[in-house]
Scaffold this active site. Structure first.
Site, PDB file in Angstrom:
ATOM      1  N   SER A 148     -29.038 -28.896  51.925  1.00 17.37           N
ATOM      2  CA  SER A 148     -28.012 -29.158  52.941  1.00 17.37           C
ATOM      3  C   SER A 148     -26.666 -28.531  52.621  1.00 17.37           C
ATOM      4  O   SER A 148     -25.724 -28.683  53.404  1.00 17.37           O
ATOM      5  CB  SER A 148     -27.828 -30.673  53.101  1.00 17.37           C
ATOM      6  OG  SER A 148     -29.010 -31.273  53.605  1.00 17.37           O
ATOM      7  N   GLU A 180       0.790  -1.226   0.000  1.00 14.41           N
ATOM      8  CA  GLU A 180       0.000   0.000   0.000  1.00 14.41           C
ATOM      9  C   GLU A 180       0.829   1.285   0.000  1.00 14.41           C
ATOM     10  O   GLU A 180       0.424   2.276  -0.597  1.00 14.41           O
ATOM     11  CB  GLU A 180      -0.927   0.013   1.237  1.00 14.41           C
ATOM     12  CG  GLU A 180      -1.973  -1.075   1.254  1.00 14.41           C
ATOM     13  CD  GLU A 180      -3.043  -0.867   0.201  1.00 14.41           C
ATOM     14  OE1 GLU A 180      -3.242   0.286  -0.236  1.00 14.41           O
ATOM     15  OE2 GLU A 180      -3.685  -1.861  -0.186  1.00 14.41           O
TER      16      GLU A 180
END
Length: 657
Positions: free
Chosen positions: A328, A75
């Site tokens: 429990s 680029e």
């Protein structure tokens, strides 16, 4: 000369003034997808930005150097040198356009591309001039790597994908650092024509564009000929991956922030979610499960499973925060508080025989009685009547108050009266997160803290019980008979655990501690309906053990100093006067559906308040009976409370006609 210098100064002053008056608009770069990471920065979950766009902040450090090198040679080869505008590239592009009568190559630098990505405009000469000005602005304000970071965050990759990290996760299911040269080259190529090169729609076009990038990288010396040949031989994969969704229930709490680091371990989390899905497949189609894994050392969350996905399972709910009856599972905390207060000791003798406590007559899970046992044996065997005797001696109100101070306030049925003895057997609501935090107190030094999941946060500890008491309870639970299927590496004294099953088989719990971690598990139906046959031992414990098997070898549980001596009792407590009594229905009654039921009490101080499943029902407050119409078949809890706060409850079943 002086005039020239003055002119230059005026131009510079004007440029600075314009720059300050019209700064670059970075709002698109700040409108990011929310991202939640693990403690090492690995992405756990992401949420789309406005408009449904996937846009993740990406820096140069987030991508391999080879990607940056390929990108720049493709680029903008002079990116590191030019001031935002490359005169040579512009001149070449202009000459080629004049010669061919069309645009052959672009003259935009990476910085100009960033300007266009930040503020998209129609492709006109004026727009190009603005891009040039903005590019110079960006070069003055930011470093080259920061400008690259803006491109890496905003570059288009087709559809609703923007930025290199979002594209890498969606197209390859991995972050950029885990990609090979072929995949990196494809990411370099895509932003040129993101719609036309989408690999899930046009794999052949995408492969050709990728190969061109690879050739440019080879010619520039970025990649070797061998690397390029291997990469070009790799087919383009067309599948679109789902965005990361690990620890989703925890992540969704943080979805408002751009990037949040957690204490989760991504590999452990992924393994836990696979295990949860496997276990859920063996459950009822409407049942689900939840798991919390804490590190004992700092009480941080190592893994978190709020629920297994599935509409029938209500998988969107975070069941670690759902208020459920623990059965429990809270008995160890009651015994720990009683030990700590000197009310009992592990060797205290307790009679496990039929007995009424002001009209409340508890029974054991198997409906039998053991006889006289020690407190340690009673806890290890999870006997109900001894637990109620301990609560009677320690005080149910003191138990509830201690849980509240520890950050686990029991959710009691709405009533004016204080807590009663059923709290010993889990007659209240709590969350899995709270239960796991309490269990972690027994795993280490007796301090409790709300679990922490944000990286950098510190758990605020407070005293629950002494280190000696925590060690005593831990030793009792570690001596339990190993359940079927327990891996040998987890046998005592490597973990201590306790299970719980709520009334009506609605909730199955398992809490376990090792020297390094605490694991909490809940299994049940999210809507609270019974799951016949479900128990903590049969349903939740196997999952807990498999979670521990995912963790590193914990070694043995730590020893604890002995408890200070206290007088042992031959029999804990004596029955008090029989005051308020529930005459009908008796505990465990089976009633026919369709007919109204007359609830009747005896004794106690009027007026009386009647509750069904914790909700008040209309009743003549100065009578000792009232009518109740069950809503349908199922399990119900009937409670009556007198004016002095005494309460009696019974669990009944309404059967189908």
């Amino acid at each position: 000369m002086r005039r020239a210098a003055l002119a230059v100064a005026l131009l510079l002053a004007g440029a600075v003034a314009l720059d300050r008056a019209f700064p670059p608009d970075l709002s698109r770069a700040r409108d990011l997808s929310a991202e939640v990471t693990d403690r090492d920065g690995v992405t756990l979950s992401v949420f789309p930005a406005a408009g449904g766009v996937w846009r993740l902040r990406t820096t140069v450090e987030d991508v391999p150097p080879a990607f940056v090198a390929m990108l720049l040679v493709r680029e903008d080869a002079r990116f590191r040198w030019h001031p935002g505008v490359d005169p040579l590239a512009l001149a070449r592009a202009t000459a080629q356009a004049a010669w061919h009568g069309r645009v052959v190559s672009g003259g935009s630098t990476m910085t100009m591309q960033v300007a266009r990505l930040l503020e998209p405009r129609p492709r006109t000469a004026l727009s190009k001039a603005i891009e040039i000005a903005r590019a110079v602005q960006l070069e003055v304000r930011y470093s080259k790597d920061e400008i690259l970071g803006l491109w890496l965050t905003l570059a288009p990759f087709g559809g609703n994908l923007e930025g290199v990290r979002a594209a890498s996760l969606a197209l390859f299911g991995r972050p950029p650092m885990g990609l090979d040269p072929a995949e990196l080259a494809l990411l370099v190529a895509l932003p040129q024509r993101p719609s036309a090169l989408r690999p899930d729609r046009f794999p052949e076009r995408a492969a050709a564009a990728r190969n061109r990038v690879l050739e440019i990288a080879r010619d520039a010396g970025v990649l070797s000929p061998r690397e390029v040949a291997d990469a070009q031989a790799t087919p383009v994969r067309a599948a679109r991956h789902e965005m990361p969704r690990l620890a989703w229930h925890l992540a969704v709490r943080e979805a408002g922030d751009a990037r949040v680091a957690t204490t989760i371990e991504a590999p452990l989390q992924a393994a836990l979610e696979r295990l949860g899905a496997e276990m859920a497949a063996s459950l009822d189609e409407r049942a689900n499960l939840a798991v919390v894994v804490l590190r004992n050392a700092d009480r941080t969350v190592a893994a978190h499973l709020g629920a297994v996905p599935g509409e029938a399972r209500a998988g969107t709910l975070d069941l670690t925060r759902a208020v459920r009856s623990p059965g429990s599972a809270f008995k160890p905390f009651l015994y720990a508080l009683a030990f700590d207060a000197g009310a009992i000791r592990p060797e205290t003798r307790i009679a496990d025989l039929p007995r009424r406590f002001d009209g409340y007559a508890p029974e054991n899970f198997d409906r039998g009685f053991t006889g006289e046992v020690t407190a340690a044996e009673a806890l290890r065997l999870s006997l109900n009547l001894p637990a109620v005797a301990v609560a009677d001696a320690f005080g149910p109100l003191a138990f509830v108050a201690a849980l509240e101070r520890a950050g686990a306030p029991p959710r009691l049925p709405p009533a004016d009266a204080g807590p009663g003895l059923p709290v010993a057997l889990g007659g209240f609501g709590a969350t899995l997160t709270e239960a796991t935090a309490l269990a972690a107190a027994l795993a280490e030094d007796g301090t409790v803290a709300a679990p922490v999941w944000r990286a950098g946060d510190t758990a605020e500890r407070r005293r629950f019980v002494s280190r000696e008491t925590a060690g005593a309870v831990r030793a009792i639970l570690a001596a339990s008979t190993p359940p079927p299927g327990m891996p040998p590496q987890l046998h005592p004294p490597r973990i201590a655990w306790k299970t719980g099953t709520s009334w009506g088989h609605r909730d199955a719990w398992a809490l376990g501690v090792s020297a390094t971690h605490t694991v909490g598990v809940w299994v049940g139906r999210p809507d609270g309906t019974p799951l016949p046959g479900q128990t903590g031992r049969a349903t939740a414990t196997p999952l807990m053990l498999r979670v521990f098997a995912l963790l590193p070898d914990p070694g043995t549980l730590p020893d604890a100093p002995p408890l200070p001596p206290a007088p042992a009792l031959a029999r804990l407590g004596e029955p008090r006067a029989d005051r308020l009594r529930l005459v009908f229905p008796p505990q465990g009654a089976s009633l026919a559906d369709g007919a109204a039921v007359t609830l009747r009490a005896a004794g106690g101080q009027r007026p009386l308040t009647w509750l069904v499943d914790g909700a008040p029902i209309a009743s003549p407050r100065h009578r000792r009976d009232t009518a109740w119409q069950p809503e349908g078949p199922g399990f119900y809890r009937v409670t009556v409370i007198d004016a002095e706060g005494a309460s009696v409850a019974a669990e009944v079943r309404v059967r189908s006609p």
